[in-house]
Design a protein around this motif. Structure first.
Motif, PDB file in Angstrom:
ATOM      1  N   GLU A 167       2.437  46.900  62.267  1.00  0.00           N
ATOM      2  CA  GLU A 167       2.357  48.356  62.394  1.00  0.00           C
ATOM      3  C   GLU A 167       0.916  48.819  62.204  1.00  0.00           C
ATOM      4  OE1 GLU A 167       3.240  52.327  62.910  1.00  0.00           O
ATOM      5  OE2 GLU A 167       4.417  50.565  63.439  1.00  0.00           O
ATOM      6  N   ALA A 168       0.202  48.229  61.229  1.00  0.00           N
ATOM      7  CA  ALA A 168      -1.183  48.613  61.018  1.00  0.00           C
ATOM      8  C   ALA A 168      -2.044  48.232  62.216  1.00  0.00           C
ATOM      9  CB  ALA A 168      -1.713  47.972  59.744  1.00  0.00           C
ATOM     10  N   ILE A 169      -1.787  47.062  62.815  1.00  0.00           N
ATOM     11  CA  ILE A 169      -2.541  46.635  64.000  1.00  0.00           C
ATOM     12  C   ILE A 169      -2.277  47.599  65.161  1.00  0.00           C
ATOM     13  CG2 ILE A 169      -2.734  44.808  65.744  1.00  0.00           C
ATOM     14  CD1 ILE A 169      -2.277  42.780  63.491  1.00  0.00           C
ATOM     15  N   ARG A 170      -1.012  47.989  65.341  1.00  0.00           N
ATOM     16  CA  ARG A 170      -0.660  48.924  66.407  1.00  0.00           C
ATOM     17  C   ARG A 170      -1.374  50.262  66.217  1.00  0.00           C
ATOM     18  NH1 ARG A 170       2.387  53.100  67.474  1.00  0.00           N
ATOM     19  NH2 ARG A 170       3.239  53.209  65.391  1.00  0.00           N
ATOM     20  N   GLU A 171      -1.369  50.733  64.963  1.00  0.00           N
ATOM     21  CA  GLU A 171      -2.021  52.007  64.656  1.00  0.00           C
ATOM     22  C   GLU A 171      -3.525  51.898  64.894  1.00  0.00           C
ATOM     23  OE1 GLU A 171      -1.021  55.106  63.174  1.00  0.00           O
ATOM     24  OE2 GLU A 171       1.023  54.552  63.706  1.00  0.00           O
ATOM     25  N   ARG A 214      -5.106  49.969  67.005  1.00  0.00           N
ATOM     26  CA  ARG A 214      -5.347  49.964  68.447  1.00  0.00           C
ATOM     27  C   ARG A 214      -5.177  51.362  69.039  1.00  0.00           C
ATOM     28  NH1 ARG A 214      -2.885  44.678  71.355  1.00  0.00           N
ATOM     29  NH2 ARG A 214      -4.404  43.215  70.534  1.00  0.00           N
ATOM     30  N   LYS A 215      -4.179  52.017  68.523  1.00  0.00           N
ATOM     31  CA  LYS A 215      -3.890  53.357  69.042  1.00  0.00           C
ATOM     32  C   LYS A 215      -5.066  54.301  68.789  1.00  0.00           C
ATOM     33  CE  LYS A 215      -0.597  57.078  68.183  1.00  0.00           C
ATOM     34  NZ  LYS A 215       0.560  57.437  67.396  1.00  0.00           N
ATOM     35  N   TYR A 216      -5.599  54.220  67.558  1.00  0.00           N
ATOM     36  CA  TYR A 216      -6.643  55.178  67.207  1.00  0.00           C
ATOM     37  C   TYR A 216      -8.055  54.679  67.517  1.00  0.00           C
ATOM     38  CZ  TYR A 216      -3.033  57.875  64.972  1.00  0.00           C
ATOM     39  OH  TYR A 216      -1.895  58.615  64.741  1.00  0.00           O
ATOM     40  N   ASN A 243     -14.090  59.875  74.011  1.00  0.00           N
ATOM     41  CA  ASN A 243     -14.845  61.061  73.613  1.00  0.00           C
ATOM     42  C   ASN A 243     -15.423  61.726  74.874  1.00  0.00           C
ATOM     43  OD1 ASN A 243     -14.313  60.613  70.983  1.00  0.00           O
ATOM     44  ND2 ASN A 243     -16.216  59.495  70.565  1.00  0.00           N
ATOM     45  N   SER A 244     -14.573  61.828  75.845  1.00  0.00           N
ATOM     46  CA  SER A 244     -15.028  62.325  77.137  1.00  0.00           C
ATOM     47  C   SER A 244     -15.203  63.847  77.157  1.00  0.00           C
ATOM     48  CB  SER A 244     -14.076  61.899  78.245  1.00  0.00           C
ATOM     49  OG  SER A 244     -12.793  62.384  77.963  1.00  0.00           O
ATOM     50  N   GLY A 245     -14.550  64.482  76.359  1.00  0.00           N
ATOM     51  CA  GLY A 245     -14.651  65.937  76.438  1.00  0.00           C
ATOM     52  C   GLY A 245     -15.022  66.539  75.110  1.00  0.00           C
ATOM     53  N   GLU A 246     -14.936  67.811  75.131  1.00  0.00           N
ATOM     54  CA  GLU A 246     -15.209  68.486  73.889  1.00  0.00           C
ATOM     55  C   GLU A 246     -13.972  68.440  73.044  1.00  0.00           C
ATOM     56  OE1 GLU A 246     -16.619  72.462  74.022  1.00  0.00           O
ATOM     57  OE2 GLU A 246     -18.151  71.893  75.465  1.00  0.00           O
ATOM     58  N   HIS A 261      -8.404  62.210  63.593  1.00  0.00           N
ATOM     59  CA  HIS A 261      -8.350  60.935  64.302  1.00  0.00           C
ATOM     60  C   HIS A 261      -9.055  59.851  63.486  1.00  0.00           C
ATOM     61  CE1 HIS A 261      -7.896  58.454  67.829  1.00  0.00           C
ATOM     62  NE2 HIS A 261      -9.188  58.100  67.736  1.00  0.00           N
ATOM     63  N   SER A 262     -10.218  60.121  62.912  1.00  0.00           N
ATOM     64  CA  SER A 262     -10.935  59.150  62.078  1.00  0.00           C
ATOM     65  C   SER A 262     -10.152  58.837  60.808  1.00  0.00           C
ATOM     66  CB  SER A 262     -12.312  59.694  61.698  1.00  0.00           C
ATOM     67  OG  SER A 262     -13.131  59.806  62.815  1.00  0.00           O
ATOM     68  N   MET A 263      -9.523  59.894  60.263  1.00  0.00           N
ATOM     69  CA  MET A 263      -8.722  59.676  59.049  1.00  0.00           C
ATOM     70  C   MET A 263      -7.540  58.743  59.350  1.00  0.00           C
ATOM     71  SD  MET A 263      -6.875  62.512  56.673  1.00  0.00           S
ATOM     72  CE  MET A 263      -5.658  62.848  57.881  1.00  0.00           C
ATOM     73  N   ARG A 264      -6.880  58.937  60.459  1.00  0.00           N
ATOM     74  CA  ARG A 264      -5.742  58.071  60.817  1.00  0.00           C
ATOM     75  C   ARG A 264      -6.222  56.651  61.104  1.00  0.00           C
ATOM     76  NH1 ARG A 264      -2.812  62.573  64.376  1.00  0.00           N
ATOM     77  NH2 ARG A 264      -1.800  63.651  62.652  1.00  0.00           N
ATOM     78  N   LEU A 265      -7.359  56.478  61.717  1.00  0.00           N
ATOM     79  CA  LEU A 265      -7.917  55.149  61.954  1.00  0.00           C
ATOM     80  C   LEU A 265      -8.258  54.475  60.627  1.00  0.00           C
ATOM     81  CD1 LEU A 265      -8.955  53.003  63.959  1.00  0.00           C
ATOM     82  CD2 LEU A 265     -11.168  54.178  63.901  1.00  0.00           C
ATOM     83  N   PHE A 266      -8.843  55.258  59.717  1.00  0.00           N
ATOM     84  CA  PHE A 266      -9.143  54.715  58.398  1.00  0.00           C
ATOM     85  C   PHE A 266      -7.866  54.284  57.684  1.00  0.00           C
ATOM     86  CE2 PHE A 266      -9.583  55.484  53.823  1.00  0.00           C
ATOM     87  CZ  PHE A 266     -10.550  54.530  53.534  1.00  0.00           C
ATOM     88  N   ARG A 267      -6.834  55.082  57.737  1.00  0.00           N
ATOM     89  CA  ARG A 267      -5.534  54.729  57.110  1.00  0.00           C
ATOM     90  C   ARG A 267      -4.958  53.470  57.760  1.00  0.00           C
ATOM     91  NH1 ARG A 267      -2.478  60.497  56.670  1.00  0.00           N
ATOM     92  NH2 ARG A 267      -3.765  61.339  55.003  1.00  0.00           N
ATOM     93  N   ALA A 268      -5.041  53.356  59.067  1.00  0.00           N
ATOM     94  CA  ALA A 268      -4.519  52.175  59.761  1.00  0.00           C
ATOM     95  C   ALA A 268      -5.295  50.931  59.337  1.00  0.00           C
ATOM     96  CB  ALA A 268      -4.601  52.375  61.269  1.00  0.00           C
ATOM     97  N   GLN A 269      -6.642  51.055  59.242  1.00  0.00           N
ATOM     98  CA  GLN A 269      -7.448  49.923  58.798  1.00  0.00           C
ATOM     99  C   GLN A 269      -7.137  49.565  57.342  1.00  0.00           C
ATOM    100  OE1 GLN A 269     -11.400  51.346  59.598  1.00  0.00           O
ATOM    101  NE2 GLN A 269     -11.383  50.580  61.717  1.00  0.00           N
TER     102      GLN A 269
END
Length: 189
Positions: free
Chosen positions: A23-27, A29-31, A36-39, A48-56
């Motif tokens: 589940e952590a690996i999936r998260e 990859r997801k995040y 960062n193509s747009g504004e 988004h960074s917080m969720r990536l940090f939690r997944a890591q």
């Protein structure tokens, strides 16, 4: 029975931890695949960074948890093996002590039997020698009696011989003294 149940619990915990890791690996990859193509608002990017940090964080926690569960399982196996070896060594020591005690008792019993056997054999030899001494003394007494009987017989024969020789000499004297008169009468007959 407890070891079998511990084995099942180990696999259950490992399954749960592997699910957490996946589940952590999936998260992650997801995040991590973000464009960062747009504004994008700063708030959305922070979430988004917080969720990536939690997944890591969950990935590292579940990975270390799996590693520690494996280490703990190995330690439990080693401790139980050591406990078994200690129990076996104590049992072996007790068995060796009882075997040593039994061997010592058998050895002392054997030496006692050997002493008794040598004592019995020496007593038997002593009894045989006593019997032999008694036989020899009785034979010696018999020989002494025979010797005395032969001596007394020889003495009586010697006296009889002396008496006969004396009588012969008396008869010889009579024959020589009255030899002329009696000699002539004997010749006429």
């Amino acid at each position: 029975m407890l070891a079998q149940q511990a084995h099942l619990y180990f696999f259950l915990i490992m399954g749960v931890l592997v699910l957490f890791l996946l589940e952590a690996i999936r998260e992650m990859r997801k995040y991590s695949n973000t464009d960062n193509s747009g504004e994008v608002h700063l708030n959305v990017e922070m979430q988004h960074s917080m969720r990536l940090f939690r997944a890591q964080r969950n990935f590292y926690i579940s990975g270390f948890a799996i590693f520690l569960v494996l280490v703990i399982r190995k330690l439990v196996q080693l401790i139980s093996a050591q406990a078994n070896l200690l129990a076996q060594s104590e049992a072996s020591m007790k068995q060796a002590q009882s075997a040593t005690a039994a061997a010592r008792s058998l050895l002392t019993e054997k030496t006692d039997k050997a002493k008794e056997a040598t004592e019995d054999s020496t007593l038997n030899e002593l009894n045989k020698l006593k019997e032999r001494v008694q036989e020899l003394t009785s034979e010696l007494n018999r020989e002494k009696k025979d010797k005395e009987a032969v001596k007394s017989q020889a003495e009586s024969l010697n006296r009889e011989y002396d008496r006969l020789t004396e009588e012969y000499s008396k008869l010889q004297k009579q024959i020589t003294i009255g030899g002329g008169a009696k000699g002539a009468s004997i010749k006429h007959d």
